[in-house]
Every structure is written in structure tokens, then in C-alpha cells.
Write an enzyme that holds these catalytic residues in place. Structure first.
Site, PDB file in Angstrom:
ATOM      1  N   ASP A 180     -15.345  -0.948 -16.224  1.00 19.38           N
ATOM      2  CA  ASP A 180     -14.886   0.335 -15.693  1.00 19.38           C
ATOM      3  C   ASP A 180     -16.073   1.297 -15.630  1.00 19.38           C
ATOM      4  O   ASP A 180     -17.203   0.897 -15.917  1.00 19.38           O
ATOM      5  CB  ASP A 180     -13.725   0.894 -16.519  1.00 19.38           C
ATOM      6  CG  ASP A 180     -14.124   1.237 -17.950  1.00 19.38           C
ATOM      7  OD1 ASP A 180     -15.316   1.500 -18.218  1.00 19.38           O
ATOM      8  OD2 ASP A 180     -13.238   1.242 -18.820  1.00 19.38           O
ATOM      9  N   GLN A 181     -15.821   2.524 -15.251  1.00 17.98           N
ATOM     10  CA  GLN A 181     -16.942   3.445 -15.039  1.00 17.98           C
ATOM     11  C   GLN A 181     -17.656   3.883 -16.318  1.00 17.98           C
ATOM     12  O   GLN A 181     -18.660   4.580 -16.248  1.00 17.98           O
ATOM     13  CB  GLN A 181     -16.508   4.647 -14.195  1.00 17.98           C
ATOM     14  CG  GLN A 181     -15.556   5.592 -14.885  1.00 17.98           C
ATOM     15  CD  GLN A 181     -15.151   6.732 -13.957  1.00 17.98           C
ATOM     16  OE1 GLN A 181     -14.835   6.513 -12.794  1.00 17.98           O
ATOM     17  NE2 GLN A 181     -15.147   7.951 -14.438  1.00 17.98           N
TER      18      GLN A 181
END
Lengths: 138, 138, 138, 138
Positions: free
Chosen positions: A16-17
Site C-alpha cells: 500500500d502507499q
């Protein structure tokens, strides 16, 4: 206690980010570890389902210690933490290549009939599974 | 105690071959509930990240009571279960349209610097968040 | 041509370490758009499945123009691009709040019997769907 | 033409209520095949990203022929379908243990700077990659 080891290559889609594996994916890796443990002790979850018995998760718990990242290969250790003839609890540990523990966890399961989702006794309905689970549990 | 309510429409991709929502997806719905709670109390998680502070999950726990299925709309109730200036634990309840509790759960979080993943004190570094969390917690 | 519009809030779990929505998720959003279009024209995909008819994807195509990011709300526009009594192709456009096109795409589907995965004619087996699809197609 | 082969074990979480792998997951498997091809030709995508260059997907196309199911192991064949110094298109074939083609597909990519998402020339900025891609392309 029997411990199954499953190698998992971290997928890009699993990040994910934050730049690390999204925490929901470890739950999927646990399932992969469970599938392997079942295969290694001589059973087949897919066949059990085909015969009309499902084993849904009733509880899950995960503790996150160290993030896994894309490009890594981790090992999911899986074992039978508790078993009483009706419920099974599996224990998990995800370890990276440096030997660091990424996460630890546990999942609890019962067995139900596919059509009704009614619980069944593993001891009575699946005596062969029962015998082996008694042997390998912690 | 402040409770945030988020409507979630069950997606087909979230089901598995049991014909119900795969258990890993509730963890994603919890995150959605958390995002909404934070927005409703006047903050923005995306902005906090842009300013270099992340809030990774340290522990998660889910109890599965009743399966959610495709075509349904469920409500994720989210609240601050515990808060001590350093750690936040959110509580969750997913409820279907018949009022049945599908799952209950809890997730624990700390705050860390994006670059180093070093923990920070919410009380000291994010005094505005601290004040509100103290007010709304259970 | 009838165009259905579905709001989708970008989830954190849908991002990857590029800091943008992972490209596989738009395929899931298309499915959400499709579910809504079907509901808006008066049908229900979940009920069709319950009656033993599935509509698997046979082809999918996505063009990525502009990345969507966490915290955004996008709109998925969905319409019937082509329909010939047997196959349906849906068209999609995902648009962000600034009016930028994030992605465009298309998915093709047939209908099959649940038990056998044998294709059926929509025109013959689902005459009510046929009538509406003829009306709303591009 | 160089063809990379990646074994993928179908995960339970990847199935949907049709009882087959949800169509969005093949896109994730393609990515896994791509990662392996890159590794096999002597490069490392994770390192390239760490040096500030990303390779986002610009187009994707998938044709679904035969459903993959839980319990199976499939092979993802990946090759460089086209390359012109700026864009790379990878071709894919997913094959089950009976030799049936489950899906075929293609993905197109460019390279961009991490900070700006501005496209760069692979030929100029990554001459070593260029040389190898010219050699192995179809």
C-alpha cells in the site's frame, strides 16, 4: 507439535502507499499456510468442501511486528494451537529472510454443513481428521 | 462516546466460493470506517500522511458472527475504544440490514514518522488530535 | 444510451507503493458499476445467480490515463456498449472530482448455467433482460 | 523470444461465489509473472523503484477462456510482446495442470520518474534494460 512452513513471495499488489504490505494480506497468507498444513497432514480442504463441509473462520487475531515489503520472500509457519473435537485454532508466524518476525496470529474455525451453515462435530463427522488433529496439536 | 457509521455495499469481488464475504475483507471495511470517523471528527488521514506521519496497525482482532453476502448493504460502526496519548484502539461492529451483527472487531494503532517508522507521541506531536481523541473515547 | 453513475470512495487498501490505486482495482470498480447499472434498469444480478444463471467475464480491457489516489471520490460511468442477444459488452469511464478521466475500459460477458457453465441465449432465456438491453444499448 | 514461467497456487481468497477465481486476480498474477521475467533477465524491479523510476501500467487486456479454481496450481507464461525503446508490452498465458489455457492477456507499460510521473525514455535512461529487451522481445 507439527509446524508447516509455506514460502510466500510478496506481491506488488499486496503493498500500500505506506510502502509496506497492507495489513489485510497477512490474513490471506494465514489461509495459504492453513491450506498447506492440511495438505501436509494428508487431507485436502478443496475435497472436504466438495463433499459439503465448510470450515469458516470464527475469530482472527494478528499482531504486526515488522513490515514485509515487495521483493521479499517470507515464510508462514502454521500449526494447530488448540483443538477440542469441535473447534480448531491455528497459530501463525510470518518470518522474513533475516529471521525477523513480521507478524504473529491465530485463527479459530468450526466446521459447518455447506447447505445450512449448521455446525458439526469434527470428532463425529470427520473421525480421520480428528485423530490426526489430536496428534499434531500443540 | 462518538460512533461513526459507514455504509458499505458488498462487492461481488469480496465474496469467495463459500458464497459469503471472504473474512479478510472486513479488515478493509474497518479501515474504511476508521477513515470516516477521522473525517467526521474534523481531521484528514491523507493529509497527515502527506505531512510525514503514518498510523500503522499494530494489532487486529475480528470475531465473525453472521456472514455478509453480495447484494447487501451493511453498516460499519466505528468508535475509539481506548486512547492513552500514544496508542489508539478503534472498536468496530458490522451490522446488516436486518440488524444482525455480522462481525465485531478491534484494531490498535500507533503513529510513526514516514521516513524512519519511529514511533511518536500523539499527545506531543499532534495536540489537536489528542484533545479530540480524549473527548470522544469510550 | 443509458449511463449509470456510481460513486466510489478510494480505499487505502486499494493503493500500492507507487502511492496510487493499484491497477487491478479498477476492474473491481467496473463490476460495481455493472451491478448498479443492472439495478437501475430494474434487474438484480444476485437474484439471477440465485436462479442458476451466471454472467462471467469473457474479455476485459482497461486504459489507464490518470492515477486515482486515496482520499478521493471518483465516479464510475457504465453503459451497454454492445449487445447482440447473446453477448453484452459494457463500457466504463472512471472520472475524478476534477473531471479528469482516470481510466476507460470495456468488459464482455455471456450468460451460462451455474451447474454446467454452458452458454445460454439471453434473448431466449431472459426475454425481459433482452428487451431492456436492446433499448438502452449505445 | 524469452518466455518466463511462474507457478501460482490458487488461493481461497482469490475465488468468488461463482466458485472460480475472480477475474481481477489474473491481473495480479500477470504482475507476478512480470516480476519474475525481470528477475530472470537479470534485473530487479524493486531496485529500479528505489532509484526513483516507476513503470506503471498504461493498458491491460485479458481474455478469459477456462476458469481456474482453488486447489489448482497454474503456470503464468510471460514474454515481451513488443518493445520500442519507450514502451514495453508483455504477453501472458495462464495454463492449468491439464494444459488448458485459462486466460491470455497483454499489459503495456512506460517508465516514469517517481516524483513527477513524467515519462522517460528506457533507451536513454536505462541502456542496460534497453539492450536486453531488444534481445528477448518477440
Amino acid at each position: 507439535m507439527f509446524i508447516s512452513e509455506t514460502k510466500v513471495e510478496v506481491r506488488y499488489a499486496e503493498t500500500d502507499q505506506m510502502g509496506i504490505v497492507h495489513h489485510s494480506n497477512y490474513v490471506v497468507w494465514f489461509e495459504l499456510g492453513r491450506t498447506h498444513l492440511i495438505k501436509e497432514i494428508g487431507f485436502n480442504y478443496a475435497e472436504m468442501e466438495a463433499e459439503g463441509i465448510l470450515s469458516p473462520v470464527t475469530d482472527i487475531q494478528v499482531s504486526y511486528k515488522h513490515p514485509a515489503t515487495y521483493g521479499e520472500e517470507v515464510i508462514v509457519k502454521t500449526w494447530v494451537e488448540r483443538y477440542d473435537g469441535i473447534r480448531v485454532a491455528y497459530g501463525y508466524e510470518v518470518i522474513n529472510s533475516k529471521g525477523q518476525i513480521c507478524v504473529t496470529g491465530e485463527s479459530s474455525h468450526c466446521c459447518v454443513k455447506k447447505d445450512t451453515f449448521r455446525p458439526i462435530s469434527i470428532k463425529k463427522q470427520l473421525p480421520e481428521w480428528h485423530e490426526v488433529y489430536e496428534k499434531i496439536k500443540k
